[in-house]
Scaffold this active site. Structure first.
Site: not given
Ligand code: NAI
Ligand code: MG
Length: 491
Positions: A186, A262, A296, A393
């Site tokens: 996904k 991660e 990240c 973050e």
């Molecule tokens: P998120 O963690 O909500 O999204 C990342 C992925 O997880 C997306 O594909 C999303 O559709 C999916 N996802 C969201 N809710 C889910 C659930 N309940 N069950 C399964 N999958 C789910 O992150 P978001 O909202 O895009 O960004 C929020 C914050 O997260 C950012 O401001 C940043 O701090 C952090 N982040 C960290 C990343 C990294 O590389 N470690 C990458 C993206 C965001």
């Protein structure tokens, strides 16, 4: 010499789900818009996957896992397919870079020279592993012959974020395919386009139907369905710590699927006075502002020794002034928009918190006055450890600069965080470098460099930055199950 032809924003047709080697509408018939963050305009409609579509994708992946040709394919044959995909990524690099830039907003110079080459390199590295995954012969007591087999873990669910869409996909697909797994991916709802094109290229490379399935959709629906699915053997996730925890909990409450996470970071970047201070300052700038701060590993806490603090602050502030903010498709642009309105609002909230908590905003601090989700490169000086901007973050172009006096204080404050993804130390003193890098609680420590990645080097987090490792040989352990086979020798 003629200059390279300019890459222009592509025209893109509406997109479907990729399941069992076919392009399909979602079961619900629903679609969602993917947005160009440089303008706020809709790029195209994408079929919106949900539980029912994840179910279909998992069935296809299970069937492909357990039947010919994939189940019978030798490691070297799997390797050849992965090499072929790497070649196709390079052959289509400009198109893929354009998809990354229109969907995510990253400058074309980065998507063309960093993201897409990095994606191809990851596939090529793991292609080489495909025929080198094997167990051991183990001496045991008695008339028995014991050996281990490293078998594919099975059907894997993979959930990726929007900051490096193609590269994150390669970190997930490449070791899984090398190990012989099958995949339901996904992509993030903000950036589904490159994953769909890469699925098409994988089909062209010759991967059998069902080995790779791509189901775009939202987290609480499609993502949660992957985390909860009883027939998915392992879930790999990159994203926020909050959602990572939820995924682990769901896995525990359903079928104990294996979990690798991660997650976020608040990485300390420590500059000692005995470093090459100008080089350290330039790298410190890029450690945070690369990819609009949406990394990240972003070096978001810059710890600087007292005696060179002013010099470092001056250099990074002057670099902020040289940032070329604008159209991601302009080759001169070094900073594009943030990925979405929502991320932009979150970042502005952090900037307001920094100001109200008394940090000194030395440059930036505002949105850029144009369409799209642009934020000025922002530097806060005089940041204290208990401020929100030092703890959480931000995932945007906001750097916190922190002053320290000696080695012990630097180590203590660097580790004073729930995260542990990355860290860096700048010094010409080898003993200090060794001492500090050993003391830092982080999955990656860079010494006199920053953001150096290689498909061969393991990557992942200490503490709340994650579980397990991606990349390198370590990634393979997270896509295989070990089976002990014990055979009686003739009595
Ligand atoms: P998120 O963690 O909500 O999204 C990342 C992925 O997880 C997306 O594909 C999303 O559709 C999916 N996802 C969201 N809710 C889910 C659930 N309940 N069950 C399964 N999958 C789910 O992150 P978001 O909202 O895009 O960004 C929020 C914050 O997260 C950012 O401001 C940043 O701090 C952090 N982040 C960290 C990343 C990294 O590389 N470690 C990458 C993206 C965001
Ligand atoms: Mg988008």
């Amino acid at each position: 010499m003629a200059s390279a032809p300019t890459i222009t924003p592509p025209k893109i047709e509406n997109k479907k789900l990729f399941i069992a080697g076919k392009w399909q509408d979602s079961v619900s018939g629903k679609t969602f818009e993917t947005i160009n963050p440089a303008t706020g305009d809709c790029i195209c409609q994408v079929a919106e996957g949900d539980l029912a579509d994840v179910d279909l994708a998992v069935s296809a992946a299970r069937k492909a896992l357990e039947s010919k040709p994939w189940a019978r394919l030798s490691g070297s044959a799997r390797g050849r397919l992965i090499y072929k995909l790497a070649d196709l990524i390079e052959a289509n690099a400009k198109e893929l870079a354009a998809l990354e830039s229109i969907d995510n907003g990253k400058p074309i110079r980065d998507s063309l020279h960093v993201d897409i080459p990095g994606t191809a390199a990851t596939f090529r590295y793991f292609a080489g592993w495909a025929d080198k995954i094997h167990g051991k012969v183990i001496p045991v007591n008695g008339p028995f012959f014991a050996h281990t087999r490293h078998e594919p873990i099975g059907v894997v669910g993979q959930i990726i974020p929007w900051n490096f869409p193609a590269m994150m996909l390669s970190w997930k697909w490449a070791p899984a395919l090398a190990a012989g797994c099958t995949i339901v991916l996904k992509p993030a709802e903000q950036t589904p386009l490159s994953a769909l094109r890469l699925a098409e290229l994988a089909q062209e490379a010759g991967f059998p139907d069902g080995v790779i399935n791509v189901v775009p959709g939202f987290g609480p629906t499609a993502g949660a369905a992957i985390a909860a699915h009883m027939d998915i053997d392992k879930v790999a996730f990159t994203g926020s710590t909050e959602i990572g925890k939820q995924i682990m909990k769901t896995a525990a409450e359903t079928n104990l699927k294996r979990v690798t996470l991660e997650l976020g970071g608040k990485s300390p970047n420590i500059v000692f006075a005995d470093a090459d201070v100008e080089t350290a300052a330039k790298f410190a700038y890029h450690a945070l502002f690369f990819n609009m701060g949406q990394c990240c590993t972003a070096g978001s806490r810059l710890l600087v020794e007292d005696s060179v603090y002013d010099q470092v602050l001056e250099t990074i502030s002057s670099l902020a002034g040289k940032q070329v903010i604008g159209d991601p498709f302009d080759e001169k642009t070094t900073q594009g928009p943030q990925v979405s309105q929502q991320q932009c609002d979150t970042i502005m909230g952090y900037i307001d918190a920094g100001k109200s908590e008394g940090a000194d905003c030395v440059t930036g601090g505002n949105r850029v006055d144009r369409a799209g989700y642009f934020v000025e490169p922002t530097i806060f000086a005089g940041v204290k450890d208990d401020m929100k901007i030092a703890k959480e973050e931000i995932f945007g172009p906001v750097l916190s600069v922190i002053r320290f006096k000696d080695v012990a204080e630097a180590i203590e404050r660097a580790n004073n965080t729930m995260y542990g993804l990355a860290a860096a130390v700048w010094t010409r003193d080898i003993n200090k470098a060794n001492k500090v890098s050993a003391a830092l609680k982080a999955g990656t420590v860079w010494v006199n460099c920053y953001n150096v990645f290689d498909a061969a080097a393991p990557f992942g987090g200490f503490k709340m930055s994650g579980v397990g490792r991606e990349m390198g040989e370590y990634a393979l352990a997270n896509y295989t199950e070990v089976k002990s086979v014990i055979t009686a020798l003739g009595r």
